[in-house]
Every structure is written in structure tokens, then in C-alpha cells.
Write an enzyme that holds these catalytic residues in place. Structure first.
Site, mmCIF file in Angstrom:
data_model
loop_
_atom_site.group_PDB
_atom_site.id
_atom_site.type_symbol
_atom_site.label_atom_id
_atom_site.label_comp_id
_atom_site.label_asym_id
_atom_site.label_seq_id
_atom_site.Cartn_x
_atom_site.Cartn_y
_atom_site.Cartn_z
ATOM 1 N N HIS A 1 -14.991 -14.075 3.172
ATOM 2 C CA HIS A 1 -16.233 -13.520 3.717
ATOM 3 C C HIS A 1 -16.441 -13.901 5.174
ATOM 4 O O HIS A 1 -16.951 -13.113 5.963
ATOM 5 C CB HIS A 1 -17.425 -13.988 2.878
ATOM 6 N N GLU B 1 13.247 8.809 4.067
ATOM 7 C CA GLU B 1 13.409 7.418 4.514
ATOM 8 C C GLU B 1 14.817 6.893 4.217
ATOM 9 O O GLU B 1 15.065 5.698 4.289
ATOM 10 C CB GLU B 1 12.346 6.516 3.874
ATOM 11 N N ASP C 1 12.146 2.140 6.284
ATOM 12 C CA ASP C 1 13.376 2.185 5.495
ATOM 13 C C ASP C 1 14.448 3.030 6.182
ATOM 14 O O ASP C 1 15.628 2.691 6.119
ATOM 15 C CB ASP C 1 13.086 2.733 4.092
ATOM 16 N N CYS D 1 5.030 8.059 8.554
ATOM 17 C CA CYS D 1 4.144 7.008 8.058
ATOM 18 C C CYS D 1 4.761 5.620 8.229
ATOM 19 O O CYS D 1 4.164 4.626 7.828
ATOM 20 C CB CYS D 1 3.784 7.261 6.595
#
Ligand code: PEP
Ligand code: MG
Length: 566
Positions: free
Chosen positions: A186, A428, A452, A499
Site C-alpha cells: 500500500h 514469435e 521470443d 507485443c
């Protein structure tokens, strides 16, 4: 220099204020008038709730609604009959209020701490905070007022509790250093919400540092510079100013479209691992999600998540995204991603082994239950399915056939889903790059996973420092692979995203613009930076740079050139 966890970025230069833990010692005693003691206890609980409510109001104004909920959570906990009822029973049995509060809180703290789970451990920190607050009220101890700290203060404490954070005046507190806490505690969340640089988990910070000494808190690198020299102060002042300038400038890109300088529009998505991250993606101004790594739903548990559990998670993400694109990648396990309860056999060469789509196609029940969960969630948003680690066209065909089977099952049960759901390939592997022209005819979209793709093209494990010099997306072979994948997608008329981490690399962006990438998917904190970088390039300039790069023959030459031009 002291090292810790980089919990809230930015640089703070100021004077230390050690927050001492005040003594909450008392003499436990048996009470005769238990009614009066119960009254004293209830008065303390009421005062606690009132104070906490005021603190929550203050936090709501300074940090935001969600952060205030952390403190409201303390009130709910303290109103929970399980907690209060047990304390009352102790007092009725003759214990003094202090002992009842301490014993019961300690019991909860121990139970929450022993699970080893970070979220539950956080609840232990919350109960500790509650215990300190109520004991302070019962004992009449005056708590240090952080709100009275002068301008330029760096707070140094064992732990910064949510109730302490309530007193923080953003104008005066320039940094936070604690001995405990993690990225997700927190105190970290609150420090980030307040935009105060913070370094957590610095060993013995409260004893190594003393009030009044000068300190530099580097919340971006997780470093605390003690007794800084004039030169260091100068250096970090410049860094701080540059950081603040950049941050202010990046805000200009919030809420804007992602456009190149010559007006081409791109989609700028985020990578997420949990449904909660979907909210972070939206807060970061992501235009959708380009990669939901679903394996996180399968990790840190003892059994497979059910279809319903998965459905709820995907649906939740879809709802948060309010109709924006959500690409859900099917289970990508094996390699470096282990799930103990699946009992995967140890392999000689796990990265080349039984993983991702290969595993799913052999465990059809598991795969189908995931596909059904995704399909069911597709009734709640713009969901697309993506298969990881495709190396041969049969894998795509078999995967798509299973999607059709899952659709038929749902249809038979009268359950809604998106009949036209798109099914894409995560390119990938070197093989998928080479057969990209074939895959593009049967896939609805591509997303390039450079993490990858780089490893599989270069046959280099990024975890192995001896071959790290080969692991670079700027190797000519990897760039040619990326170029080819984008070209094949473009020729087939399907969208192509990226990505992998390279999508956020400012040196890669002009090349991707030139190759014709249509979607970038990056981590939430990178969204505005990537939007800004894209806006600096015209297509013609990017083409020029790209042509030059693709004529070069070594990674060193390419990265040197790109460093000079970006
Ligand atoms: C990739 O391989 O580039 C990728 C984005 O997937 P992951 O990092 O989850 O393997
Ligand atoms: Mg991958």
C-alpha cells in the site's frame, strides 16, 4: 549509497525526517468493571473510525478515490463482527481493552502473514496499522504529525502506513524511504498516487540515517544517496528537472490519437497479466490490450482455474475496457513459465519442448475450457483470441478447429458469444516468420513477440550472459524477420501488431513505422512515451532511416546509427 526497491519513480532531494515508532507499552491488567471497559473500548473504536474517515477524505483529495478506499477498508475491518466481537468477548472475560486489541490483532496479523501470499500479507500490514492507531487512542499517545513536516522533507520510516500517508502534504514531502514494503504494498501504491519518489525495503534505513541529514532519493533506480557531494546534488537536480519536464510534456499526449508526424494513425495497446491490470492500462491511456498473458491466472494456485473463474476474469477485463480491443493469448506455459500442479515433466531443453500451443493441443479439455471462457466473455467486449508459439500451420488449423468446437458447444447450450471472433497468431518463432505468408492467409491478425522471436531467431538464451551479445532485436536477422512478418500481413490485408518489449524501444519505432506495423502493445507506463516517439517521425523520415539500417550488416553498426538519429 543504499539500495532498495524502486517503488515510485522520480528524484527527491531533501532533509531526512525519521519517523520514530512511539512506545505503546502498557501494563496488562484484569478489569472488574467490564461494562466500563467495554465503553472505553467502544469510544476508542468510534474515535478511530472518525479519525480514519477524516484521513480517507484527505487522501481522496490528495491521491484519489481508490487510495482512500484502502483507509475505508480499515474501518470495515474494525466493524467486522469477527474482529470486534472477539475483542469484546476478551474484555467481557476481564481483560483490559489494550490487551484485547493487541491479542486479537496479533492473531489476525499472524494468520494473514503466514499464507505467503502478497495480497493477504498486505492485510496483515493493515491490521498492524489498525492496532497501532487504536492502542494510541487508548493510551493517549500523540502520533507524529507528518502533516507538520517542513518543505523539502524526506520521510524515513520502518514502514509508511496508509494512515501515515494521509498526513502527507505533497508540497512538502519530496521523498519516502522505508525498511519494508514491495512494489505492490500500500505504501508503494500511495506513493505512486501522490507522485512522491519512493525507495522501499532499504535495510536498517531508520538506524543508518539520521534526522536532518541531506539525502537523495532516486525512486526510478531504487537508490538512496547518502551524504551527497555538491557534484551529485547538481547531477541529480538536473535529472530531477529533466524527469519532471518529460512528465509534464508527456501529459500533453494523454487522450490524444496515436499519430505519426505525417498523420498515419496507429493503435497503441497495453500488455496485461491480470484483469486488474486492465484498469491500469486504461489509466495509462492505452487504447486497448494487445496481450493478456493468461498464464498468470494459472499461477500461484494449486489447481486449474475453472471455466467459470476464467470467464469472470476475461469478462471483468472486457468490461473495464468498455468495448476497446482485448487480445487474449491462450495459455503460454513451459519454457521459463512453470505451473507446478500441471506436473510437466523435466525436459532437457524446455524452450524447445512441450510448451504453449503444443501443450494445449495435447490437453484438449484444458484448452477447450479456456476457449469457452474466452468466447463467453466475448459477449461483453471486443475480444480476440491469440495462439502463442505457432511454428506450423497445422497448429493454427487445429486451434481454430477447437475454437469452432467450443462455439458449437456454447451454441447448443444457448450461451451468447461473438460469432465472428478473430483468431490470430503470435509470431514469435523463426518458423512462423519464415512461413508468415502462409499463416497470414489463415490468421485474422499477427502480433510479433520479439522477446521470443529474438531468442529463437538467434538461438540465444537471454538469461545466459555468455550469449547476451547475440540477444538483440537489432540483429539484422531479427530485423529481417520482423520486416518479413509485417510485409506478409500487409500483403494479406490483416492487421499486425507487436507485443514484445521492442515495441516500446525508441530506436525500433521508426523501423516499425517504415515496415508498416499497425499496432503497438507496450507496458502501461510506456504508453505516453511511445505515443510521443511515434509523433516525432514522418513516414518519409522513418523510411530513410529504415533503408539505411537494412543496408547495414552488424548489430553494432545498426544500434550506433540509431542512437545517433533518434
Ligand atoms: C514475446 O515473446 O515477445 C512476448 C510478448 O511474450 P512473453 O514475453 O510472454 O513470452
Ligand atoms: Mg513469448
Amino acid at each position: 549509497m543504499l539500495k532498495g526497491i524502486a517503488a515510485s519513480e522520480g528524484i527527491g532531494i531533501g532533509k531526512v525526517m525519521i519517523i520514530e515508532e512511539h512506545s505503546l507499552e502498557y501494563q496488562p491488567k484484569q478489569v472488574a468493571d467490564t461494562d466500563a471497559e467495554l465503553q472505553r473500548f467502544h469510544d476508542a473504536v468510534d474515535a478511530f473510525c472518525e479519525e480514519t474517515m477524516e484521513q480517507a477524505e484527505a487522501v481522496k483529495k490528495s491521491a484519489g478515490e481508490k487510495e482512500a478506499e484502502i483507509l475505508m477498508g480499515h474501518i470495515y475491518m474494525m466493524k467486522d463482527p469477527g474482529m470486534v466481537g472477539t475483542m469484546e468477548a476478551q474484555i467481557t472475560g476481564g481483560q483490559c481493552a489494550e490487551a484485547a486489541v493487541e491479542q486479537i490483532c496479533d492473531m489476525f496479523i499472524e494468520a494473514f502473514s503466514s499464507t505467503g501470499d502478497e495480497v493477504t500479507a498486505q492485510r496483515a500490514a493493515d491490521v498492524k496499522d489498525i492496532k497501532t492507531a487504536i492502542l494510541s487512542i487508548l493510551l493517549g499517545v500523540k502520533v507524529v504529525k507528518i502533516s507538520e513536516a517542513p518543505a523539502g522533507t524526506v520521510i524515513v520510516a520502518k514502514e509508511v502506513t496508509p494512515s501515515m500517508t494521509a498526513g502527507i502534504n505533497k508540497e512538502n514531502i519530496v521523498g519516502i524511504v522505508t525498511e519494508t514494503g514491495s512494489q505492490t504494498s500500500h505504501s508503494a501504491i500511495l506513493a505512486r498516487a501522490l507522485e512522491i519518489p519512493a525507495v522501499l525495503s532499504v535495510e536498517n534505513a531508520t538506524t543508518q540515517l539520521s534526522s536532518g541529514e541531506q539525502l537523495i532519493v532516486d525512486g526510478s533506480e531504487g537508490q538512496v544517496i547518502t551524504a551527497p557531494s555538491e557534484a551529485e546534488i547538481q547531477e541529480y537536480t538536473e535529472k530531477r528537472d529533466a524527469f519532471l519536464r518529460e512528465k509534464r510534456e508527456l501529459e500533453n499526449y494523454r487522450g490524444k490519437k496515436t499519430l505519426s508526424a505525417s498523420g498515419e494513425e496507429y493503435e497503441l495497446f497495453c500488455n496485461i497479466g491480470t484483469p486488474k491490470d486492465a484498469a491500469k492500462a486504461m489509466e495509462a491511456d492505452g487504447e486497448g490490450v494487445g496481450l493478456f498473458r493468461t498464464e498468470f491466472l494459472f499461477m500461484d494456485r494449486n489447481a486449474l482455474p475453472t471455466e467459470d473463474e476464467q470467464f469472470e476474469a476475461y469478462k471483468q477485463a472486457a468490461i473495464v475496457l468498455k468495448g476497446k480491443g482485448l487480445i487474449i493469448r491462450t495459455l503460454d506455459i513451459g519454457g521459463d513459465k512453470e505451473i507446478p500442479y500441471l506436473g510437466l515433466e523435466k525436459e532437457e531443453n524446455p524452450f524447445m519442448g512441450f510448451r504453449a500451443i503444443r501443450y494445449c493441443l495435447k490437453h484438449r479439455d484444458l484448452f477447450k475450457s479456456q476457449l469457452k471462457a474466452i468466447l463467453r466473455a466475448s459477449a461483453f467486449g471486443d475480444i480476440r483470441i491469440m495462439f502463442p508459439l505457432i511454428t506450423a500451420i497445422e497448429e493454427l488449423r487445429e486451434g481454430k478447429a477447437l475454437v469452432e468446437e467450443a462455439k458449437a458447444d456454447l451454441r447448443a447450450s444457448g450461451i451468447d458469444f461473438d460469432e465472428n471472433i478473430k483468431v490470430g497468431v503470435m509470431t514469435e518463432t523463426a518458423a512462423s516468420g519464415v512461413i508468415a505468408h502462409m499463416l497470414a492467409k489463415e490468421a485474422d491478425f499477427f502480433s510479433i513477440g520479439t522477446n521470443d522471436l529474438t531468442g529463437y531467431t538467434m538461438a540465444a538464451d537471454r538469461g545466459n550472459s555468455d550469449v547476451a551479445y547475440l540477444y538483440s532485436p537489432f540483429q539484422p536477422s531479427v530485423l529481417m524477420m520482423i520486416q518479413r512478418i509485417i510485409k506478409c500481413a500487409t500483403e494479406a490485408g490483416i492487421p499486425v501488431g507487436m507485443c514484445g518489449e521492442a515495441a516500446a524501444n525508441p530506436m525500433m519505432i521508426p523501423l516499425l513505422i517504415s515496415f508498416g506495423l499497425t499496432e503497438f502493445s507496450v507496458s502501461a507506463p510506456s504508453v505516453l512515451k511511445v505515443r510521443k516517439t511515434i509523433s516525432k517521425w514522418t513516414k518519409a523520415e522513418a523510411d530513410k532511416v529504415c533503408e539505411k539500417v537494412m543496408s547495414m550488416t552488424t548489430e553494432a553498426e545498426i544500434t550506433q546509427y540509431l542512437k545517433d538519429v533518434v
